[in-house]
Write an enzyme that holds these catalytic residues in place. Sequence first.
Site: not given
Ligand SMILES: *Cc1c(COP(=O)(O)O)cnc(C)c1O
Length: 826
Positions: A567, A673
């Site tokens: 990441k 999101k």
């Molecule tokens: C959405 C979410 C993730 C996933 O995030 P990515 O950027 O897609 O890896 C991880 N942890 C929490 C608490 C989330 O709400």
Amino acid sequence: MFSVTDSSHEDSHNGLASYQSMKDSILHHLRYTLVHLPQQATPRDWWLALSLAIRDRITDDMVETQVSHTRENVRRVYYLSMEYLMGRMLINNAHNVGVYHEAKQAIEELGLDWEQICDEEMDMGLGNGGLGRLAACFLDSLATLDLPAIGYGIYYEFGLFKQEFLQGKQVEHPDTWIKYGTPWDVMRPEYSQTIQFYGRVEVSYDSAGNCRPNWVDTRSVMGVPFDIPVAGYDTKTVNFLRLWSSHSTEDFDLEEFNKGDYVEAVHSKVLGETISKVLYPNDQNANGKELRLIQQYFFVACSLADILRRFEVMNSDWSRLPEKAAIQLNDTHPAIAVVELTRTLLDDKHLSWETTWDIVTRTFAYTNHTLLPEALEKWGVELFERVLPRHLQLIYEINYRFLGDVEQHWPGRDDIKRAMSIIEEGNHKMIRMAHLAVIASHKVNGVAELHSQLLKSELFPYFDQLYPHKFTNKTNGITPRRWLLNCNEGLVQLFDQYGIENDWPKNLDRLRQLETLQDDEDFLTAFMDVKHQNKVHLAQIIKRECHIDVDPHALFDVQIKRLHEYKRQHLTLLNILTLYHRLLNSPELDMVPRVFIFGAKAAPGYALAKTIIHAINSVADVINNDTRINGKLKVAFLPNYRVSLASHIIPAADLSEQISTAGKEASGTGNMKLALNGAVTIGTLDGANVEILEEVGPENIFIFGLNVDQVQELDRHGYQPYQYYQQDEELKGALDWLCSGHFSPNDPHAFDDIRNSLLQGGDPYKVMADYRAYVDCQQRVSEAYQDKMRWAKMAVMNTARVGKFSSDRTIQEYADEIWTLPPYSV
Ligand SMILES: *Cc1c(COP(=O)(O)O)cnc(C)c1O
């Protein structure tokens, strides 16, 4: 755990009567369930009383949903997942059953602070990251679309660890979410299951001379289910999530009881007490521990027994099981389910192999979540044989028949057989769970277009040739209820003011209407005013949690996700060091003030990930206290990233960092999101970023760096990270500075491992190769942000155009193309 009292739910409309009845219900629970007078009540008491009042509104619909599903003998989908990252339930449930406004009004009429009361709720953090959160979003969409569904998982006593920073380093603490109970579960001891482990297989013959394997001398454990209601939004459907808690059976160590060693016998109940104790905190990393295998089999065996029990209430012909039950495997964690169903139908129900295997393959489907080799589950044959001896025999049988099919298709090709076999040969023979899942499922899906393509071309090329229509794509999504309606009240009100149809939470494409306002300066200003208010609020949280002052007028640059090399949080760190260096060497530099905001937990055993956290915190400490740069740069690493914290960060983000090495992030959902809440993405052509680009258009996103083909090309021709270091002065400067001791005077070598992995370690995630493109792209971001109206338009277009990423769309595709599951209106 808590008594349910009657309350009228006819008047769940806005208005005086409804908030009055909500208030009465809260006071009723305070007195008769919690046994408190209002004067004595703590904020937690009020939270509990409020939650119970809301739960009452769900209860009748839940009973009605379940009774009618049973009566109508409906087809159901069963979602099997080791993780559910539900977060908090109160606000979500209040919105979904339509009592949010009266609940809030009632609390305020009682002289209480709404946010303070809601903050009392512990997150239900029974997952690591994206995979667990996806399962939670899917449950919300299944109920909202009136699809009969039950989620199955584990009732972990300790969810994902709580994270704290001590001198910039991550420290883990147990998450005691269930210590004082939760108002959102119902224990169902009447549906307990007892299941077996260990032991050996004895062969005997029945009176007709048929071979009947007997699994004997086993140890047994009991699973007790806890049900969490899942209310659909603006509909009567209330499904549930059934989580299994492990307990010892009374006859657990009968022998010791009989010897009279009572205390020893009680003490040796330890397996039963251990299985559901704690969630393994690894993300994107398989864990070969025996207890993990036992957890998997425990929840799968309990769930399957429960599914078959329910089937038998209304049905008798086992060959019709696939008509009544579709089972979805969320990754390979529950893949042992295919063997457990095989064992049950064969050994317990005495069906033939052919009938059994036909039922199995028509019932199961499998979702793959990763291409990373270290995340693909494999179990040592020896371990497997000890824990599940009968299941190992069945895996060999499945594999033997499967390799026969391979021989038919590719006669004489032992190389292909080796590549496709469920068993990986070698010094330590291993069981490849992904191969098992593919062979036993009628559909296998990836979670974004790019990922699903790579699944076929890189991970399973032979399987794709053998089973041409098995592989498919289901691009992930997020629920617009939690990730907009619940978390961004300002934006919701703005939609209202501008006449966006109020069914957008169920029909996210409605937000396309915002496109007509893209040149309306009043609207753009109002949209950015909401963003500003959200940033003011986040600034307060940053002050409280990190003791850092940040200016809400600065660009809020957000990277929130698990800490993992792929990441590339360390690529962001190199950019921060580069900007800091530029500022110090040209103080007049007209730079857009930025606040870098991080949230990330590292797996406790992942040393380099922890070093990256320490490095970011150490650099932050120096930058935040350097008065020479006039506050133009700030870095805030918020501790204990989780769903409830995400709900505060996401509405306040200007820029969304989605910078994984191309080909490594299967989909991502954080990207969705953030875009939905009007953050502009800076990202690579990876996962669902590719589809976000298609939706929002190239003028509303910042794409940089290597694509998948270019990454593969580098690997083929011998990637040399050192060359980038030598040829780019700013890159060399940033990395050398990080490791100079300047940021860690007490431990000058604290960050050497980062440097070593990038230079000597081969930089497996191509940080060095993408650095220049990233830094230059960030410069373009800064320029765009200086033009307020241009930025506002980009932000609005992101909110307007990401309707595709509603998990309602994703679930409708699963229902149509994998489960053939019709809705049922209660
Ligand atoms: C959405 C979410 C993730 C996933 O995030 P990515 O950027 O897609 O890896 C991880 N942890 C929490 C608490 C989330 O709400």
